[in-house]
Design a protein around this motif. Sequence first.
Motif, mmCIF file in Angstrom:
data_model
loop_
_atom_site.group_PDB
_atom_site.id
_atom_site.type_symbol
_atom_site.label_atom_id
_atom_site.label_comp_id
_atom_site.label_asym_id
_atom_site.label_seq_id
_atom_site.Cartn_x
_atom_site.Cartn_y
_atom_site.Cartn_z
ATOM 1 N N ALA A 82 0.708 -1.142 0.152
ATOM 2 C CA ALA A 82 -0.316 0.021 0.354
ATOM 3 C C ALA A 82 0.775 1.521 0.320
ATOM 4 O O ALA A 82 0.504 2.769 -0.427
ATOM 5 N N THR A 83 2.036 1.214 0.622
ATOM 6 C CA THR A 83 2.890 2.596 1.213
ATOM 7 C C THR A 83 3.727 2.518 -0.390
ATOM 8 O O THR A 83 4.343 1.947 -0.904
ATOM 9 N N PRO A 84 4.310 3.408 -1.026
ATOM 10 C CA PRO A 84 5.097 4.302 -2.488
ATOM 11 C C PRO A 84 6.621 3.150 -1.639
ATOM 12 O O PRO A 84 7.155 2.405 -2.403
ATOM 13 N N THR A 85 7.014 3.712 -0.366
ATOM 14 C CA THR A 85 8.227 2.633 0.091
ATOM 15 C C THR A 85 8.049 2.084 -0.542
ATOM 16 O O THR A 85 9.117 1.415 -0.808
ATOM 17 N N ALA A 86 6.825 0.567 0.522
ATOM 18 C CA ALA A 86 7.120 -0.617 -0.091
ATOM 19 C C ALA A 86 6.960 -1.085 -0.873
ATOM 20 O O ALA A 86 7.348 -2.475 -1.481
ATOM 21 N N GLN A 87 5.825 -0.543 -2.105
ATOM 22 C CA GLN A 87 6.498 -0.862 -3.770
ATOM 23 C C GLN A 87 7.761 -0.821 -4.036
ATOM 24 O O GLN A 87 7.933 -1.199 -4.973
ATOM 25 N N GLY A 185 7.305 -6.350 6.486
ATOM 26 C CA GLY A 185 6.188 -6.480 7.612
ATOM 27 C C GLY A 185 5.802 -7.891 8.184
ATOM 28 O O GLY A 185 6.062 -8.856 7.962
ATOM 29 N N GLY A 186 4.611 -7.243 8.302
ATOM 30 C CA GLY A 186 3.448 -8.821 9.356
ATOM 31 C C GLY A 186 3.855 -9.687 8.052
ATOM 32 O O GLY A 186 2.692 -11.157 8.588
ATOM 33 N N THR A 187 3.324 -9.517 6.040
ATOM 34 C CA THR A 187 2.457 -10.340 5.811
ATOM 35 C C THR A 187 3.427 -10.725 4.426
ATOM 36 O O THR A 187 4.434 -9.863 4.260
ATOM 37 N N VAL A 188 3.176 -12.134 4.127
ATOM 38 C CA VAL A 188 4.166 -12.849 3.118
ATOM 39 C C VAL A 188 3.916 -11.427 2.225
ATOM 40 O O VAL A 188 2.239 -10.911 1.320
ATOM 41 N N THR A 189 4.303 -11.616 0.551
ATOM 42 C CA THR A 189 3.791 -10.793 -0.191
ATOM 43 C C THR A 189 5.101 -11.329 -1.419
ATOM 44 O O THR A 189 6.085 -12.302 -1.135
ATOM 45 N N MET A 243 8.292 -0.299 5.022
ATOM 46 C CA MET A 243 9.344 -0.636 4.641
ATOM 47 C C MET A 243 10.305 -0.610 5.959
ATOM 48 O O MET A 243 10.462 0.412 6.481
ATOM 49 N N PRO A 244 10.282 -1.976 6.568
ATOM 50 C CA PRO A 244 10.336 -1.272 7.999
ATOM 51 C C PRO A 244 12.153 -1.818 7.772
ATOM 52 O O PRO A 244 13.167 -1.090 7.063
ATOM 53 N N GLU A 245 12.345 -0.332 9.676
ATOM 54 C CA GLU A 245 13.918 0.474 9.510
ATOM 55 C C GLU A 245 15.084 -1.280 9.473
ATOM 56 O O GLU A 245 15.949 -0.734 8.933
ATOM 57 N N SER A 246 14.712 -2.389 9.551
ATOM 58 C CA SER A 246 15.899 -3.896 9.136
ATOM 59 C C SER A 246 16.142 -4.221 7.723
ATOM 60 O O SER A 246 16.879 -4.962 7.695
ATOM 61 N N ILE A 247 15.152 -3.751 7.738
ATOM 62 C CA ILE A 247 15.392 -3.468 5.309
ATOM 63 C C ILE A 247 15.461 -3.007 5.306
ATOM 64 O O ILE A 247 16.450 -3.264 4.137
ATOM 65 N N LYS A 248 15.884 -2.135 5.578
ATOM 66 C CA LYS A 248 17.036 -0.960 4.998
ATOM 67 C C LYS A 248 17.992 -1.310 4.245
ATOM 68 O O LYS A 248 18.978 -0.698 3.211
ATOM 69 N N PRO A 249 18.748 -2.395 5.449
ATOM 70 C CA PRO A 249 20.394 -2.577 4.810
ATOM 71 C C PRO A 249 20.499 -3.319 3.430
ATOM 72 O O PRO A 249 21.110 -2.866 2.791
ATOM 73 N N LEU A 250 19.496 -3.917 3.485
ATOM 74 C CA LEU A 250 19.613 -5.068 2.816
ATOM 75 C C LEU A 250 18.999 -4.171 0.763
ATOM 76 O O LEU A 250 19.936 -4.834 -0.039
ATOM 77 N N ALA A 251 17.862 -2.600 1.243
ATOM 78 C CA ALA A 251 17.599 -2.336 -0.372
ATOM 79 C C ALA A 251 18.804 -1.603 -0.598
ATOM 80 O O ALA A 251 19.261 -1.254 -1.555
ATOM 81 N N LYS A 326 13.031 8.642 2.756
ATOM 82 C CA LYS A 326 13.072 6.759 2.976
ATOM 83 C C LYS A 326 13.257 6.539 1.872
ATOM 84 O O LYS A 326 14.849 5.105 1.278
ATOM 85 N N LEU A 327 13.709 6.752 0.729
ATOM 86 C CA LEU A 327 14.018 6.594 -0.301
ATOM 87 C C LEU A 327 15.518 7.074 -0.649
ATOM 88 O O LEU A 327 16.639 6.405 -0.871
ATOM 89 N N ALA A 328 15.944 8.137 -0.379
ATOM 90 C CA ALA A 328 17.368 8.934 -0.017
ATOM 91 C C ALA A 328 18.112 7.877 0.705
ATOM 92 O O ALA A 328 19.180 7.992 0.879
ATOM 93 N N ALA A 329 17.523 7.558 1.763
ATOM 94 C CA ALA A 329 18.563 6.998 2.931
ATOM 95 C C ALA A 329 18.749 6.077 2.365
ATOM 96 O O ALA A 329 19.823 4.985 3.293
ATOM 97 N N ILE A 330 18.338 5.370 1.242
ATOM 98 C CA ILE A 330 19.106 4.101 0.678
ATOM 99 C C ILE A 330 19.479 3.474 -0.516
ATOM 100 O O ILE A 330 20.026 3.084 -1.180
ATOM 101 N N GLY A 331 19.538 5.278 -0.770
ATOM 102 C CA GLY A 331 20.683 5.773 -2.103
ATOM 103 C C GLY A 331 19.314 5.657 -3.392
ATOM 104 O O GLY A 331 20.102 5.886 -4.936
#
Length: 366
Positions: A82-87, A185-189, A243-251, A326-331
């Motif tokens: 649903a959220t742009p950053t998650a997409q 998050g808490g749901t499979v995608t 986009m959880p904080e803990s996914i940012k290093p992988l992203a 949020k997007l700038a934080a992952i480059g």
Amino acid sequence: MTSSSSPRPKSRLPQQEYGLQWKNVPHTLTFADRTVLRSEVKARLGRIGLPLLVTPDNHTLSNETAIVDRLESRNGDVVTLATPTAQIVGTLLEMLAAKWFGPLVQANLAAEAPDDFTARIAEMAGSEDNSDADATLAKRIFRQTSRRLARTGFDPERKTEIRAQLKQCLDLLEHRLSKGPYLLGGTVTRTDIAMQGPASVLWRHSNYVAGKAEAWPGVQAWLRRIAEILPGDQAQAGGRPHMPESIKPLAAFAVRELVPLAFESAAALADWAESHPGKLNLPASLGFANPREGVKREMTPDYQWHLQRLMAAADLENLPDSEREKLAAIGLGDIQEWQLPREVRYENHRFRIDLIATRETVSPGS
């Protein structure tokens, strides 16, 4: 190889089926033995290539992302991001699975046990042993596979580097999955579906992972969690995917590994289109990108296709400042400035380009 034209059997299906078991899509799973490879796969593609999806109207798809997109357009997403950053991050990680993690897993298996890798190729080709003509065929396919992997940047001959990259990726996955059940998050995608394919192959076949599996308990639990979802069941909602904080290093890692190469590929494709007016079918390769750490990586048309998917994942022009941060934080802060010169589409197992240019190419600020 799957077809969505026949009733689905009631038995439990393997997990690498692009969410068919969650969507309850009627389909038949066909394992590609020698007869199927020659009579069906090669007849349709002109070459040996898997996976292959045959639709009810006899349309053939062989690119994994195209298969997922086709299923999503007809049957809806597993869970809507649903959220742009998650997409955007979800699409980015699907790209990582197809263009980086998947080839890395194959290269690792070829590097650590070439005889076993060759034997599995022989088995896929219908051989019951590893001798005579069957062995010759398997070894030829093994050499071709190794050369293709080397072009993508994962040379099985560089075993130490392959394992270092593998550990880095698994550590980043563990960082996220030790803090949450799924990637977004808490749901499979569909992002989980894309990434779990290479990971499950790794867990089943890699000697390296078998000796160190306890180092990544979160990844193991994630794989079990996905495998326990029964055919036809919909994943239970665990809150809006985000986009959880803990996914940012992988992203951020995915951005560093993929986006510069995608930009170079898009520029190379623009040059190719300008020098080949009127051409429709794109070449398989556009050359090699600037070497990183002494490794050349092949530029291919699907990188621009992935860029298009990234830009279409959300309304980039109207993102609120909080989402842009949020997007700038992952480059990914500059991706809004990249305008694609032509549309690349996947049609009849070929990448094709629209002949009408709709935008001018603008290089990213970086």
